[in-house]
Motif scaffolding. Structure first.
Motif, short mmCIF file in Angstrom:
data_model
loop_
_atom_site.label_atom_id
_atom_site.label_comp_id
_atom_site.label_asym_id
_atom_site.label_seq_id
_atom_site.Cartn_x
_atom_site.Cartn_y
_atom_site.Cartn_z
N UNK A 1 0.81 -1.21 0.00
CA UNK A 1 0.00 0.00 0.00
C UNK A 1 0.85 1.26 0.00
N UNK A 2 2.09 1.17 0.53
CA UNK A 2 2.97 2.34 0.52
C UNK A 2 3.33 2.75 -0.90
N UNK A 3 3.62 1.76 -1.76
CA UNK A 3 3.91 2.07 -3.16
C UNK A 3 2.71 2.69 -3.85
N UNK A 4 1.49 2.15 -3.56
CA UNK A 4 0.27 2.70 -4.15
C UNK A 4 0.04 4.13 -3.68
N UNK A 5 0.39 4.39 -2.41
CA UNK A 5 0.19 5.72 -1.85
C UNK A 5 1.05 6.75 -2.57
#
Length: 643
Positions: free
Chosen positions: A54-58
């Motif tokens: 989710x950090x990459x998506x953020x």
């Protein structure tokens, strides 16, 4: 055929290629700059630690977190309960992704709250249960900030495109200005010299142009140079434009029609380019006739230092001089210009080699006026047997063909107003009166009986003197107000005159003084109604003594030979001589009216009765009075013999 390397057409094409190349270069540089900035941003992102989940998506797309907002206490509680999967820190918000998959954001102006979260450090033996992601370039927009991003992108796009659009628009406008309205007629006018009545001198000059454009080989074989230009001068409405159209129709050459104001432009230097484009267009389509109407709009060259506008006008005239008689070959290009004010055209334009011939287009004579009236009247439903075109031609002395056309149309309007279906001679005569004097204005309703009587005597005096001296044909006398006149004595000439003898001019002055002297004879005093008559009589008498040499003292010097600043100093003596002449003619006019006082009374009485008296009636009254005077003189001569 490929144009020469250094031809104007080739240079124009090279200029267009250079401008197009500059625009392409600017666009290429803009695209390269955008690619460089994108590469720098990608390199910066690649240098940061790799993120997962989710950090990459953020980092790549933060839009999923911006739909729900919570308070800062909520994020503290989730951190305390170890319910955080990822935190994203930006300049104005903190993005939160919980272990349960919930996504929200907390407003953080100037990153004040996120700085507080980073104050503490994790212990050496401890592990963080969540990732903290710094999002300096993340598109995190909350509230109205979402529209700010759209505005910024639009502004950046316009900042790149607007200069290009402005440059392109300026080039388009300048190109359009350079071309102006100079275009070839798609179809030659369906006119010929036979369709133009009169103007014999102008037709002869244009016939040479027609011969050269039709059969140039004859001129080449004889070694004769064709005229480069023809300047037609004359008053308004004499048919200069129609003659140019007839020339185009006769020779079948290409025809370009412009006005003198065509060369003016809003951009400095464009007027010169218009001149060049005009002659390039004419040379490409030779043989070509360039017709410049109202050529005095070009003006004269001056050196008064009047500013950029005057300098631009001078440069336009200079370029036109070079194009007409410069190094460029104008074979097959003829310039025909028309103007009402030839004195306003630069002298260098009027010299041989530019305008080789200056042709005066004159007013039509008596026969030409009759033919013109017949030509236009043929389009109306008219009683041809009832119309005396020779009489109409006498009534229209000094009128142009344009005015004659208007008179014929006015005759149709008079016919419609009268409720008739066919135009008659009376309708034409009424139309001529409207054109020359004005329409009946109904002012007689406001005149008193004494004023009407004075007007009748005044107009009877004009008509009687004209009939007695034979200054023309007295058509009628009327006290019906027309235009600005309260009455009219309509006098026509049997033929057009260009030279006047002294006796004829003296008689004209007596006719002008006839109205005032008739009032003096009947009422023993004059009125202000003779003001216009005195003004015209004074002007003619001053010309007689100061220009024509009709001076009782034998003074032949003409004031017209003096410059304007000196002529005024000599006017005093000329005015004194003119006043003496007026007094002599006034006495002669008064004596003539006194000898025919019964006729004057009879004409005035009939005017008061019927408002209009035909000229034939005046001539009949004069003959009856002369016969009665002869009989009375014979009777008086016999009485002494009988005694």
């Amino acid at each position: 055929m490929k144009p020469p390397r250094n031809s104007p057409r080739s240079r124009s094409r090279i200029g267009r290629y250079v401008i197009f190349g500059l625009i392409v270069a600017v666009l290429a540089a803009t695209v390269a700059l955008l690619h460089w900035r994108h590469g720098q941003r990608a390199a910066q992102t690649a240098a940061e630690p790799a993120l997962t989940g989710v950090a990459s998506q953020m980092r790549t797309d933060a839009s999923s977190w911006t739909h729900r907002e919570k308070d800062a206490s909520e994020i503290l509680r989730d951190i305390h309960e170890r319910n955080i999967a990822a935190l994203g820190l930006s300049r104005n918000a903190i993005l939160v992704s919980t272990q349960a998959g919930e996504k929200y954001y907390v407003a953080d102006r100037d990153a004040a709250f996120s700085n507080a979260l980073l104050l503490g450090e994790i212990k050496a033996d401890g592990n963080s249960s969540y990732q903290i992601v710094w999002l300096p370039d993340a598109a995190v927009h909350i509230g109205m900030a979402r529209w700010a991003d759209v505005f910024d992108k639009t502004r950046d796009t316009l900042s790149l495109l607007l200069p290009l659009l402005m440059i392109g628009g300026l080039l388009w406008f300048m190109r359009r200005e350079m071309r102006g309205g100079a275009t070839l007629l798609e179809k030659s006018p369906a006119l010929g010299f036979v369709d133009v009545i009169g103007a014999g001198e102008a037709k002869a000059a244009l016939a040479d142009v027609k011969a050269y454009l039709s059969e140039p080989a004859q001129f080449v074989e004889m070694g004769v140079r064709a005229p480069c230009g023809v300047l037609m001068t004359g008053g308004p409405g004499v048919g200069k434009t129609r003659l140019a159209q007839a020339l185009a129709g006769e020779c079948g050459a290409s025809f370009i029609s412009i006005t003198g104001s065509y060369f003016s432009a809003k951009y400095y230097g464009v007027g010169i380019q218009k001149v060049k484009h005009l002659f390039e267009l004419a040379r490409r389509n030779a043989p070509t006739v360039i017709f410049i109407d109202e050529a005095d709009g070009l003006g004269k060259r001056t050196d008064t230092g009047g500013g950029p506008a005057e300098a631009e006008s001078n440069r336009i005239v200079n370029q036109l001089l070079a194009e007409m008689d410069g190094f460029e070959s104008n074979e097959g290009v003829i310039v025909v210009a028309a103007t009402n004010h030839p004195e306003n055209i630069d002298d260098a334009l009027r010299r041989p080699g530019r305008f080789d011939r200056t042709v005066q287009v004159r007013l039509p004579d008596l026969d030409d006026r009759a033919s013109i009236l017949r030509f236009y009247a043929a389009k109306l439903t008219a009683k041809s047997n009832d119309i005396d075109f020779n009489q109409l031609a006498r009534l229209t002395t000094g009128l142009s063909p344009a005015t004659l056309s208007m008179i014929v149309n006015q005759a149709g309007l008079v016919t419609r107003k009268a409720g008739d279906k066919v135009v008659s001679g009376e309708h034409f005569i009424e139309a001529i009166k409207i054109a020359r004097i004005g329409d009946v204005n109904g002012a007689e309703r406001a005149l008193s009986e004494e004023e009407l009587t004075r007007i009748a005597v005044h107009e009877a005096g004009h008509g009687l003197v004209a009939a007695l001296l034979g200054t023309g044909v007295l058509e009628e006398v009327t006290i019906l107000p027309r235009g600005g006149a309260l009455g009219v004595a309509l006098i026509t000439k049997m033929q057009d005159k260009h030279l006047y003898r002294e006796t004829e001019i003296r008689n004209e002055i007596q006719v002008l003084l006839g109205g005032r002297n008739a009032e003096l004879l009947i009422f023993n005093e004059a009125s202000s109604g003779a003001a216009q008559d005195l003004q015209e009589a004074s002007r003619i008498s001053l010309d007689m003594v100061s220009k024509y040499g009709f001076n009782a003292d034998g003074d032949l010097f003409s004031l017209a030979a003096l410059p304007q600043q000196y002529a005024g100093l000599q006017l005093k003596g000329a005015i004194e001589h003119a006043n003496v002449l007026l007094k002599d003619l006034n006495d002669a006019c008064y004596a003539l009216l006194r000898a025919n006082r019964p006729v004057l009374r009879a004409i005035a009485d009939q005017l008061l009765e019927s408002e209009t008296v035909p000229g034939q009636t005046v001539y009949r009254l004069i003959k009856e009075h002369a016969a009665a005077a002869s009989a009375s003189a014979a009777r008086l001569a016999q009485e002494p013999e009988a005694a």
